[in-house]
Design a protein around this motif. Structure first.
Motif, PDB file in Angstrom:
ATOM      1  N   GLY A  10      -3.738  -1.553   1.024  1.00 42.47           N
ATOM      2  CA  GLY A  10      -2.820  -1.230  -0.070  1.00 42.47           C
ATOM      3  C   GLY A  10      -1.446  -1.847   0.168  1.00 42.47           C
ATOM      4  N   GLY A  12       1.309  -1.110  -1.844  1.00 44.14           N
ATOM      5  CA  GLY A  12       2.332  -0.335  -2.546  1.00 44.14           C
ATOM      6  C   GLY A  12       3.440  -0.022  -1.539  1.00 44.14           C
ATOM      7  N   PRO A  13       4.357   0.876  -1.900  1.00 45.04           N
ATOM      8  CA  PRO A  13       5.432   1.226  -0.977  1.00 45.04           C
ATOM      9  C   PRO A  13       4.907   1.627   0.409  1.00 45.04           C
ATOM     10  CG  PRO A  13       5.744   2.318  -3.107  1.00 45.04           C
ATOM     11  CD  PRO A  13       4.458   1.574  -3.198  1.00 45.04           C
ATOM     12  N   ALA A  14       3.830   2.415   0.447  1.00 42.39           N
ATOM     13  CA  ALA A  14       3.355   2.932   1.738  1.00 42.39           C
ATOM     14  C   ALA A  14       2.788   1.823   2.619  1.00 42.39           C
ATOM     15  CB  ALA A  14       2.300   4.018   1.496  1.00 42.39           C
ATOM     16  N   GLU A  33      -5.035  -5.986  -0.241  1.00 42.57           N
ATOM     17  CA  GLU A  33      -4.592  -5.402  -1.517  1.00 42.57           C
ATOM     18  C   GLU A  33      -5.503  -5.910  -2.627  1.00 42.57           C
ATOM     19  OE1 GLU A  33      -2.239  -3.215  -3.056  1.00 42.57           O
ATOM     20  OE2 GLU A  33      -3.436  -3.920  -4.747  1.00 42.57           O
ATOM     21  N   LYS A  34      -6.050  -4.986  -3.373  1.00 45.65           N
ATOM     22  CA  LYS A  34      -7.021  -5.415  -4.393  1.00 45.65           C
ATOM     23  C   LYS A  34      -6.367  -6.087  -5.602  1.00 45.65           C
ATOM     24  CE  LYS A  34      -7.516  -0.970  -6.620  1.00 45.65           C
ATOM     25  NZ  LYS A  34      -8.449   0.033  -7.073  1.00 45.65           N
ATOM     26  N   VAL A  41       0.883  -0.681  -8.766  1.00 44.65           N
ATOM     27  CA  VAL A  41       0.840   0.577  -9.534  1.00 44.65           C
ATOM     28  C   VAL A  41       2.185   0.806 -10.225  1.00 44.65           C
ATOM     29  CG1 VAL A  41       0.550   3.075  -9.328  1.00 44.65           C
ATOM     30  CG2 VAL A  41      -0.986   1.535  -8.100  1.00 44.65           C
ATOM     31  N   TRP A  42       3.275   0.478  -9.558  1.00 43.45           N
ATOM     32  CA  TRP A  42       4.601   0.635 -10.182  1.00 43.45           C
ATOM     33  C   TRP A  42       4.773  -0.330 -11.347  1.00 43.45           C
ATOM     34  CZ3 TRP A  42       8.437   4.203 -10.001  1.00 43.45           C
ATOM     35  CH2 TRP A  42       8.230   5.240  -9.094  1.00 43.45           C
ATOM     36  N   LEU A  51      12.988   6.444 -10.861  1.00 46.20           N
ATOM     37  CA  LEU A  51      12.691   7.325  -9.732  1.00 46.20           C
ATOM     38  C   LEU A  51      13.270   8.705 -10.034  1.00 46.20           C
ATOM     39  CD1 LEU A  51      13.459   5.275  -6.465  1.00 46.20           C
ATOM     40  CD2 LEU A  51      11.268   5.630  -7.567  1.00 46.20           C
ATOM     41  N   HIS A  52      12.556   9.736  -9.616  1.00 43.40           N
ATOM     42  CA  HIS A  52      13.080  11.098  -9.736  1.00 43.40           C
ATOM     43  C   HIS A  52      13.857  11.488  -8.479  1.00 43.40           C
ATOM     44  CE1 HIS A  52       9.764  12.234 -12.838  1.00 43.40           C
ATOM     45  NE2 HIS A  52      10.807  11.653 -13.386  1.00 43.40           N
ATOM     46  N   THR A  53      13.668  10.694  -7.443  1.00 45.68           N
ATOM     47  CA  THR A  53      14.410  10.934  -6.199  1.00 45.68           C
ATOM     48  C   THR A  53      15.522   9.889  -6.123  1.00 45.68           C
ATOM     49  OG1 THR A  53      12.779   9.539  -5.073  1.00 45.68           O
ATOM     50  CG2 THR A  53      12.455  11.916  -4.940  1.00 45.68           C
ATOM     51  N   ALA A  97      -8.260  -8.396  -2.541  1.00 48.73           N
ATOM     52  CA  ALA A  97      -9.126  -7.885  -1.465  1.00 48.73           C
ATOM     53  C   ALA A  97      -9.346  -6.390  -1.682  1.00 48.73           C
ATOM     54  CB  ALA A  97      -8.473  -8.146  -0.114  1.00 48.73           C
ATOM     55  N   VAL A  99     -11.071  -3.141  -0.902  1.00 48.62           N
ATOM     56  CA  VAL A  99     -11.845  -2.580   0.209  1.00 48.62           C
ATOM     57  C   VAL A  99     -12.813  -1.537  -0.347  1.00 48.62           C
ATOM     58  CG1 VAL A  99     -11.712  -1.303   2.379  1.00 48.62           C
ATOM     59  CG2 VAL A  99      -9.973  -3.029   1.830  1.00 48.62           C
ATOM     60  N   THR A 127      -3.691   3.710   0.094  1.00 45.70           N
ATOM     61  CA  THR A 127      -4.298   3.341  -1.189  1.00 45.70           C
ATOM     62  C   THR A 127      -3.778   4.169  -2.367  1.00 45.70           C
ATOM     63  OG1 THR A 127      -6.151   4.733  -0.485  1.00 45.70           O
ATOM     64  CG2 THR A 127      -6.444   2.373  -0.278  1.00 45.70           C
ATOM     65  N   GLN A 354       8.394  11.739  -1.792  1.00 48.41           N
ATOM     66  CA  GLN A 354       7.254  11.101  -1.140  1.00 48.41           C
ATOM     67  C   GLN A 354       7.640   9.756  -0.507  1.00 48.41           C
ATOM     68  OE1 GLN A 354       3.875  11.686  -3.463  1.00 48.41           O
ATOM     69  NE2 GLN A 354       2.452  11.001  -1.908  1.00 48.41           N
ATOM     70  N   ILE A 355       8.528   9.025  -1.188  1.00 50.17           N
ATOM     71  CA  ILE A 355       8.901   7.712  -0.626  1.00 50.17           C
ATOM     72  C   ILE A 355       9.704   7.924   0.665  1.00 50.17           C
ATOM     73  CG2 ILE A 355      10.140   5.551  -1.051  1.00 50.17           C
ATOM     74  CD1 ILE A 355       9.519   6.015  -4.064  1.00 50.17           C
TER      75      ILE A 355
HETATM   76  C1  LIG Z   1       4.821   8.381 -12.298  1.00 58.20           C
HETATM   77  C2  LIG Z   1       5.170   8.581 -10.848  1.00 58.20           C
HETATM   78  C3  LIG Z   1       6.506   8.635 -10.450  1.00 58.20           C
HETATM   79  C4  LIG Z   1       6.842   8.822  -9.097  1.00 58.20           C
HETATM   80  N1  LIG Z   1       8.171   8.904  -8.764  1.00 58.20           N
HETATM   81  C5  LIG Z   1       8.497   9.102  -7.480  1.00 58.20           C
HETATM   82  C6  LIG Z   1       9.874   9.200  -7.086  1.00 58.20           C
HETATM   83  O1  LIG Z   1      10.784   9.129  -7.905  1.00 58.20           O
HETATM   84  N2  LIG Z   1      10.158   9.393  -5.770  1.00 58.20           N
HETATM   85  C7  LIG Z   1       9.187   9.512  -4.822  1.00 58.20           C
HETATM   86  O2  LIG Z   1       9.513   9.693  -3.653  1.00 58.20           O
HETATM   87  N3  LIG Z   1       7.867   9.434  -5.170  1.00 58.20           N
HETATM   88  C8  LIG Z   1       7.513   9.240  -6.452  1.00 58.20           C
HETATM   89  N4  LIG Z   1       6.185   9.184  -6.790  1.00 58.20           N
HETATM   90  C9  LIG Z   1       5.167   9.430  -5.755  1.00 58.20           C
HETATM   91  C10 LIG Z   1       4.891   8.240  -4.806  1.00 58.20           C
HETATM   92  O3  LIG Z   1       6.021   7.971  -4.022  1.00 58.20           O
HETATM   93  C11 LIG Z   1       4.497   6.983  -5.503  1.00 58.20           C
HETATM   94  O4  LIG Z   1       3.284   7.235  -6.184  1.00 58.20           O
HETATM   95  C12 LIG Z   1       4.306   5.777  -4.542  1.00 58.20           C
HETATM   96  O5  LIG Z   1       4.010   4.640  -5.323  1.00 58.20           O
HETATM   97  C13 LIG Z   1       3.204   5.982  -3.541  1.00 58.20           C
HETATM   98  O6  LIG Z   1       3.073   4.764  -2.830  1.00 58.20           O
HETATM   99  P1  LIG Z   1       1.681   4.308  -2.217  1.00 58.20           P
HETATM  100  O7  LIG Z   1       1.915   2.979  -1.605  1.00 58.20           O
HETATM  101  O8  LIG Z   1       1.142   5.419  -1.395  1.00 58.20           O
HETATM  102  O9  LIG Z   1       0.685   4.198  -3.463  1.00 58.20           O
HETATM  103  P2  LIG Z   1       0.605   3.156  -4.656  1.00 58.20           P
HETATM  104  O10 LIG Z   1       1.943   2.780  -5.140  1.00 58.20           O
HETATM  105  O11 LIG Z   1      -0.360   3.770  -5.614  1.00 58.20           O
HETATM  106  O12 LIG Z   1      -0.056   1.857  -3.998  1.00 58.20           O
HETATM  107  C14 LIG Z   1      -1.391   1.842  -3.524  1.00 58.20           C
HETATM  108  C15 LIG Z   1      -1.857   0.402  -3.469  1.00 58.20           C
HETATM  109  O13 LIG Z   1      -3.142   0.374  -2.875  1.00 58.20           O
HETATM  110  C16 LIG Z   1      -3.978  -0.520  -3.596  1.00 58.20           C
HETATM  111  N5  LIG Z   1      -5.355  -0.103  -3.379  1.00 58.20           N
HETATM  112  C17 LIG Z   1      -5.912   1.080  -3.762  1.00 58.20           C
HETATM  113  N6  LIG Z   1      -7.201   1.137  -3.372  1.00 58.20           N
HETATM  114  C18 LIG Z   1      -7.467  -0.033  -2.736  1.00 58.20           C
HETATM  115  C19 LIG Z   1      -8.635  -0.557  -2.101  1.00 58.20           C
HETATM  116  N7  LIG Z   1      -9.783   0.138  -2.037  1.00 58.20           N
HETATM  117  N8  LIG Z   1      -8.558  -1.799  -1.552  1.00 58.20           N
HETATM  118  C20 LIG Z   1      -7.400  -2.503  -1.594  1.00 58.20           C
HETATM  119  N9  LIG Z   1      -6.267  -2.055  -2.188  1.00 58.20           N
HETATM  120  C21 LIG Z   1      -6.299  -0.822  -2.741  1.00 58.20           C
HETATM  121  C22 LIG Z   1      -3.487  -0.392  -5.029  1.00 58.20           C
HETATM  122  O14 LIG Z   1      -3.844  -1.515  -5.812  1.00 58.20           O
HETATM  123  C23 LIG Z   1      -1.989  -0.228  -4.844  1.00 58.20           C
HETATM  124  O15 LIG Z   1      -1.321  -1.475  -4.854  1.00 58.20           O
HETATM  125  C24 LIG Z   1       5.819   8.973  -8.122  1.00 58.20           C
HETATM  126  C25 LIG Z   1       4.489   8.905  -8.539  1.00 58.20           C
HETATM  127  C26 LIG Z   1       4.155   8.705  -9.871  1.00 58.20           C
HETATM  128  C27 LIG Z   1       2.694   8.654 -10.254  1.00 58.20           C
END
Ligand SMILES: Cc1cc2nc3c(=O)[nH]c(=O)nc-3n(C[C@H](O)[C@H](O)[C@H](O)COP(=O)(O)OP(=O)(O)OC[C@H]3O[C@@H](n4cnc5c(N)ncnc54)[C@H](O)[C@@H]3O)c2cc1C
Length: 387
Positions: A10, A12-14, A33-34, A41-42, A51-53, A97, A99, A127, A354-355
């Protein structure tokens, strides 16, 4: 790269934060990353999202967001930031990619992703939840002649102009989508089945998430008790609006039920003004609308399901033991799991942003992975010597 120390799944931010921290510890990682870009996702979230934070607590490790982004950066600014982040730290995910499974291989793990499969002693699951929209079913749903879509595919009010629209669910997405529709002049109703918790995003000029951070070591019931008078003052009575208040405070709601209270950015004022109508839970669909609990029927042209996400990682992790609950959600996130070398990041709901937790968790995971790899190397050397 021949054999990476870690696979990060993945971008994303994480995933980006985890890969950067691994690099900072001298470990090599491959990011699978797929999608075709970072922050996929953003890029898909609804247009008006901010952002709410606050920005001040929502940066990833090693790079602050520019102050020009304001207190609550927009979705587009956050996507720009994720791109700059990847560039600054030379993070080059393998795109396309997907997974399908992560399996044990020897003392390590193999991420199966067709031509992009990779093996490493450490794997970090980043993910997110976006692949698991929760779409409940109701009797008669298939007979409904209007449109039904999940909040994760809602972008903006344009397709809803002139339609009677029902938003089901009063979480953060439901509240903000109802507001978005209302501000565009759409006839909007919120269907709310369960008791809700509502907080202002800021109280007396202070982001409420800052209060949660300051109180994070207090027992949840104590924090809720201390905050209750301020919340009552800021939010007012929600019973008079037809909403049932949750029977516990926001911190207990998050800790005990994994439910995040609504951080209100204007929805309550629209409800108070009668511009957003409140109804109860939906019992059934009819061809031209829905029947609410209690039997009242109303006609709608479109329905937005703001019914949340139910991540289930069981099929991704067929070999892992003791790391998922009965529904497939990680038992721990942002730290070591029960499986050696397997980590989750960003997987658990929190009151403190969460971020922010991702930033802290990325450093914790990278440090733990470094120690784990050192131990594994020592064990392998000791084994080789005794042979
Ligand atoms: C609408 C909304 C608003 C939010 N606002 C905030 C905020 O203001 N402050 C805060 O702290 N948090 C917020 N969050 C919560 C959280 O911080 C976010 O969702 C953040 O994007 C999480 O990051 P992530 O990398 O875990 O997940 P994601 O951003 O979802 O990224 C996951 C990545 O993994 C990839 N992936 C998934 N499955 C696979 C696979 N099998 N193989 C390869 N790649 C894969 C996806 O394509 C994606 O790019 C919010 C969430 C939502 C839904």
């Amino acid at each position: 790269m021949n054999s990476p120390d870690a696979i990060v799944i993945g971008a994303g931010p994480a995933g980006l934060a985890a890969a950067r921290q691994l690099n900072a510890n001298g470990l090599q990682s491959v990011i699978l990353e797929k999608a075709q870009s970072v922050g996929a996702v953003w890029r898909r979230h609804y247009d008006r999202l901010h952002l709410h934070t606050p920005r001040s607590i929502s940066s990833l490790p090693g790079l602050k967001m520019p102050s020009a982004f304001g207190r609550y950066p927009s979705r587009a600014q956050f996507v720009d930031y994720l791109e700059s982040y990847a560039t600054k730290f030379s993070l080059k995910p393998v795109f396309g990619a997907a997974v399908s499974a992560v399996r044990r291989e020897g003392n390590g793990w193999r991420a199966e992703a067709d031509a992009h499969s990779a093996a490493a002693p450490v794997v970090i699951i980043a993910t997110g939840w976006a692949d698991f929209p929760h779409v409940p079913t109701w009797p008669g749903m298939n007979s409904f002649t209007g449109s039904i879509l999940h909040s994760s595919v809602y972008r903006n009010p344009k397709p809803f102009i002139g339609q009677r629209t029902l938003v089901i669910g009063f979480g953060n997405s439901g509240a903000e989508i109802a507001l978005d529709l209302c501000e565009a002049g759409v006839d909007v109703t919120l269907g709310v089945r369960s008791p809700v918790g509502v907080l202002p995003r800021d109280f007396l000029g202070v982001p409420v998430v800052r209060v949660a951070i300051a109180q994070q070591f207090l027992p949840p019931a104590v924090a809720d008790f201390l905050n209750a008078p301020s919340i009552r003052l800021a939010v007012g009575s929600i019973e008079s609006l037809g909403l049932k208040p949750a029977d516990k405070g926001p911190i207990r709601m998050i800790k005990e039920d994994g439910r995040v209270p609504v951080l209100d950015v204007g929805t309550l004022a629209k409800i108070r003004a009668g511009a957003i109508k409140i109804r109860g839970g939906v019992e059934a669909f009819a061809p031209d609308g829905v029947q609410f609990a209690g039997g009242a029927r109303e006609a709608f042209d479109s329905v937005v399901l703001a019914t949340g996400f139910r991540p289930d990682l069981r099929s991704l992790l067929p070999d892992a033991r003791g790391v998922l609950d009965a529904n497939g959600r990680p038992l721990v996130s942002d730290r070591r799991s029960a499986e050696p070398g397997l980590y989750f990041i960003g997987a658990i709901t929190t009151a403190t942003g969460q971020i922010r937790e991702i930033r802290l968790g990325a450093a914790r995971i990278a440090d733990d992975a470094s120690r784990y790899l050192r131990r594994e190397t020592q064990t392998a050397r000791a084994g080789a010597v005794s042979l």
